[in-house]
Write a protein that holds these residues in place. Structure first.
Motif, PDB file in Angstrom:
ATOM      1  N   TYR A  13       0.870  -1.347  -0.172  1.00 55.12           N
ATOM      2  CA  TYR A  13      -0.024  -0.119  -0.057  1.00 55.12           C
ATOM      3  C   TYR A  13       0.794   1.255   0.149  1.00 55.12           C
ATOM      4  O   TYR A  13       0.471   2.224   0.166  1.00 55.12           O
ATOM      5  N   GLY A  14       2.089   1.218  -0.485  1.00 57.48           N
ATOM      6  CA  GLY A  14       2.837   2.332  -0.515  1.00 57.48           C
ATOM      7  C   GLY A  14       3.479   2.597  -1.720  1.00 57.48           C
ATOM      8  O   GLY A  14       4.729   3.020  -1.993  1.00 57.48           O
ATOM      9  N   ALA A  15       2.853   2.562  -2.540  1.00 57.40           N
ATOM     10  CA  ALA A  15       3.046   2.872  -4.083  1.00 57.40           C
ATOM     11  C   ALA A  15       3.533   4.291  -4.367  1.00 57.40           C
ATOM     12  O   ALA A  15       2.960   5.051  -3.547  1.00 57.40           O
ATOM     13  N   LYS A  16       4.573   4.177  -5.272  1.00 57.74           N
ATOM     14  CA  LYS A  16       4.952   5.655  -5.373  1.00 57.74           C
ATOM     15  C   LYS A  16       4.423   6.152  -6.854  1.00 57.74           C
ATOM     16  O   LYS A  16       3.691   5.533  -7.708  1.00 57.74           O
ATOM     17  N   THR A  17       4.736   7.584  -7.258  1.00 58.70           N
ATOM     18  CA  THR A  17       4.132   8.207  -8.569  1.00 58.70           C
ATOM     19  C   THR A  17       4.885   7.676  -9.878  1.00 58.70           C
ATOM     20  O   THR A  17       4.876   8.249 -10.687  1.00 58.70           O
ATOM     21  N   ILE A  18       5.948   6.839  -9.431  1.00 58.79           N
ATOM     22  CA  ILE A  18       6.545   6.093 -10.551  1.00 58.79           C
ATOM     23  C   ILE A  18       6.365   4.561 -10.496  1.00 58.79           C
ATOM     24  O   ILE A  18       6.246   3.986  -9.407  1.00 58.79           O
ATOM     25  N   PRO A  19       6.333   4.011 -11.954  1.00 58.29           N
ATOM     26  CA  PRO A  19       6.093   2.512 -11.798  1.00 58.29           C
ATOM     27  C   PRO A  19       6.833   1.856 -11.123  1.00 58.29           C
ATOM     28  O   PRO A  19       8.113   2.058 -11.117  1.00 58.29           O
ATOM     29  N   ALA A  20       6.383   0.653 -10.577  1.00 55.63           N
ATOM     30  CA  ALA A  20       7.439  -0.370  -9.931  1.00 55.63           C
ATOM     31  C   ALA A  20       6.776  -1.752 -10.162  1.00 55.63           C
ATOM     32  O   ALA A  20       5.261  -1.953 -10.242  1.00 55.63           O
ATOM     33  N   LEU A  21       7.672  -2.732  -9.967  1.00 49.94           N
ATOM     34  CA  LEU A  21       7.221  -4.196 -10.232  1.00 49.94           C
ATOM     35  C   LEU A  21       7.159  -4.748  -8.682  1.00 49.94           C
ATOM     36  O   LEU A  21       7.922  -4.762  -7.905  1.00 49.94           O
ATOM     37  N   LEU A  22       6.039  -5.579  -8.500  1.00 50.53           N
ATOM     38  CA  LEU A  22       5.902  -6.244  -7.356  1.00 50.53           C
ATOM     39  C   LEU A  22       5.225  -7.471  -7.439  1.00 50.53           C
ATOM     40  O   LEU A  22       4.701  -7.870  -8.390  1.00 50.53           O
ATOM     41  N   SER A  23       5.453  -8.316  -6.379  1.00 51.36           N
ATOM     42  CA  SER A  23       4.684  -9.680  -6.371  1.00 51.36           C
ATOM     43  C   SER A  23       3.539  -9.657  -5.407  1.00 51.36           C
ATOM     44  O   SER A  23       4.007  -9.459  -4.081  1.00 51.36           O
ATOM     45  N   GLY A 143       0.143 -12.179  -8.228  1.00 50.93           N
ATOM     46  CA  GLY A 143       1.386 -12.506  -8.730  1.00 50.93           C
ATOM     47  C   GLY A 143       2.076 -11.126  -9.214  1.00 50.93           C
ATOM     48  O   GLY A 143       2.070 -10.191  -8.529  1.00 50.93           O
ATOM     49  N   ASN A 144       2.718 -11.474 -10.322  1.00 53.00           N
ATOM     50  CA  ASN A 144       3.598 -10.438 -10.688  1.00 53.00           C
ATOM     51  C   ASN A 144       2.884  -9.028 -11.209  1.00 53.00           C
ATOM     52  O   ASN A 144       2.073  -9.452 -12.083  1.00 53.00           O
ATOM     53  N   CYS A 145       3.172  -8.064 -10.504  1.00 58.00           N
ATOM     54  CA  CYS A 145       2.277  -6.827 -11.208  1.00 58.00           C
ATOM     55  C   CYS A 145       3.307  -5.458 -11.300  1.00 58.00           C
ATOM     56  O   CYS A 145       4.115  -5.266 -10.625  1.00 58.00           O
ATOM     57  N   ILE A 146       2.552  -4.639 -12.225  1.00 54.72           N
ATOM     58  CA  ILE A 146       3.204  -3.232 -12.095  1.00 54.72           C
ATOM     59  C   ILE A 146       2.227  -2.391 -11.616  1.00 54.72           C
ATOM     60  O   ILE A 146       0.945  -2.409 -11.680  1.00 54.72           O
ATOM     61  N   GLU A 147       2.722  -1.536 -10.717  1.00 54.74           N
ATOM     62  CA  GLU A 147       1.664  -0.660 -10.107  1.00 54.74           C
ATOM     63  C   GLU A 147       2.488   1.061 -10.091  1.00 54.74           C
ATOM     64  O   GLU A 147       3.513   1.004 -10.227  1.00 54.74           O
ATOM     65  N   ILE A 148       1.428   1.880  -9.566  1.00 57.52           N
ATOM     66  CA  ILE A 148       1.884   3.134  -9.761  1.00 57.52           C
ATOM     67  C   ILE A 148       0.788   3.853  -8.885  1.00 57.52           C
ATOM     68  O   ILE A 148      -0.492   3.288  -8.758  1.00 57.52           O
ATOM     69  N   ASP A 165       2.808   1.301 -19.130  1.00 52.77           N
ATOM     70  CA  ASP A 165       2.886   0.645 -20.143  1.00 52.77           C
ATOM     71  C   ASP A 165       4.245   0.758 -20.752  1.00 52.77           C
ATOM     72  O   ASP A 165       5.036  -0.091 -21.294  1.00 52.77           O
ATOM     73  N   GLN A 166       4.920   2.029 -20.532  1.00 56.89           N
ATOM     74  CA  GLN A 166       6.254   2.268 -20.937  1.00 56.89           C
ATOM     75  C   GLN A 166       7.381   1.370 -19.909  1.00 56.89           C
ATOM     76  O   GLN A 166       8.268   0.963 -20.480  1.00 56.89           O
ATOM     77  N   PHE A 167       6.951   1.448 -18.570  1.00 57.95           N
ATOM     78  CA  PHE A 167       7.659   0.517 -17.862  1.00 57.95           C
ATOM     79  C   PHE A 167       7.892  -0.719 -18.255  1.00 57.95           C
ATOM     80  O   PHE A 167       8.844  -1.600 -18.401  1.00 57.95           O
ATOM     81  N   ALA A 168       6.651  -1.329 -18.515  1.00 49.51           N
ATOM     82  CA  ALA A 168       6.447  -2.539 -19.045  1.00 49.51           C
ATOM     83  C   ALA A 168       7.187  -2.955 -20.398  1.00 49.51           C
ATOM     84  O   ALA A 168       8.202  -3.893 -20.366  1.00 49.51           O
ATOM     85  N   ALA A 169       7.222  -2.172 -21.285  1.00 47.86           N
ATOM     86  CA  ALA A 169       8.005  -2.360 -22.506  1.00 47.86           C
ATOM     87  C   ALA A 169       9.485  -2.251 -22.266  1.00 47.86           C
ATOM     88  O   ALA A 169      10.292  -2.962 -22.859  1.00 47.86           O
ATOM     89  N   LYS A 170       9.840  -1.305 -21.134  1.00 47.73           N
ATOM     90  CA  LYS A 170      11.309  -1.255 -21.367  1.00 47.73           C
ATOM     91  C   LYS A 170      11.992  -2.525 -20.204  1.00 47.73           C
ATOM     92  O   LYS A 170      13.287  -2.779 -20.689  1.00 47.73           O
ATOM     93  N   ILE A 199      -3.936   3.412  -6.088  1.00 49.75           N
ATOM     94  CA  ILE A 199      -3.063   2.632  -6.493  1.00 49.75           C
ATOM     95  C   ILE A 199      -3.662   1.961  -7.940  1.00 49.75           C
ATOM     96  O   ILE A 199      -4.705   1.203  -7.845  1.00 49.75           O
ATOM     97  N   LEU A 200      -2.845   2.114  -8.818  1.00 49.74           N
ATOM     98  CA  LEU A 200      -3.389   1.326 -10.061  1.00 49.74           C
ATOM     99  C   LEU A 200      -2.316  -0.024 -10.349  1.00 49.74           C
ATOM    100  O   LEU A 200      -1.101   0.141 -10.253  1.00 49.74           O
ATOM    101  N   ARG A 201      -2.872  -1.066 -10.616  1.00 51.47           N
ATOM    102  CA  ARG A 201      -2.083  -2.349 -10.910  1.00 51.47           C
ATOM    103  C   ARG A 201      -2.688  -3.218 -12.095  1.00 51.47           C
ATOM    104  O   ARG A 201      -3.801  -3.268 -12.227  1.00 51.47           O
TER     105      ARG A 201
END
Length: 205
Positions: A13-23, A143-148, A165-170, A199-201
């Motif tokens: 529940y501590g997501a930041k305003t930049i994308p990150a990967l978490l499980s 499971g594995n997610c991108i969040e922001i 989406d940009q984070f995922a492609a990178k 939080i979006l995931r």
């Protein structure tokens, strides 16, 4: 001790305003599904039914934990925030009337199905609502997610999804499903649109 998700589960529940990967592991929820525009009364009625049960679960646990023969370190817990999984019936531009959703409130690991059943029986008597019949208790594992962390109006979420989406492609990741999860960290009816925190995931492979 009072179990507080803000303190004990910052990784979820501590997501930041930049994308990150978490499980995200297996978690328990009370859930109710629906369709249509979330600005309509049916959606708010479903939210109200969920919260009524969530607080009945909390109060039931608190009463049991405070009994003379209870031997538990945790005596109470904070109700988790509202979450929603959203999917549009057809691809293309967003049409709110065509949305399908499941909204939910997470339950601590120490809450059992039997506790939920007893709370349901109690809330049906205290605050009758036909929508309780549609609420279920279940587990989910994202499971594995991108969040922001999205700060602002819900209608401005596409800008945050573009960053994801940009984070995922990178990082060579691919979105797994056509739905996404939203976690509402504050009450949308009590804060300005520009200050809403969500939080979006979405799940990736």
């Amino acid at each position: 001790m009072k179990y507080e998700w803000k303190k004990h589960e910052k990784e979820f529940y501590g997501a930041k305003t930049i994308p990150a990967l978490l499980s995200v592991p297996m978690q328990s929820y009370i859930l109710i599904s629906g369709t249509g525009n979330p600005n309509q009364e049916d959606f708010s009625n479903r939210v109200a039914a969920l919260y009524a049960l969530a607080y009945a679960i909390k109060m039931g646990f608190k009463a049991a934990a405070s009994s003379a023969d209870a031997a538990t370190e945790i005596q109470d817990f904070s109700v988790y925030p509202l979450e929603g999984i959203w999917r549009q019936k057809q691809n293309g531009d967003l049409v709110k009337e065509e949305l399908e959703y499941t909204i939910m409130i997470r339950q601590p690991d120490f809450i059992t199905e039997d506790m939920v059943r007893r709370a349901m029986e109690a809330v049906k008597k205290k605050k009758p609502n036909p929508l309780y019949e549609e609420i279920r208790f279940d587990t989910m594992q994202d499971g594995n997610c991108i969040e922001i962390l999205h700060i602002g109006a819900f209608d401005d979420e596409p800008a945050s999804f573009a960053k994801m989406d940009q984070f995922a492609a990178k990082h060579g990741l691919e979105r797994r499903e056509g739905c996404h999860r939203e976690i509402y960290l504050n009450n949308a009816n009590r804060v300005e649109k520009s200050k809403r925190k969500t939080i979006l995931r979405y799940a990736v492979k």
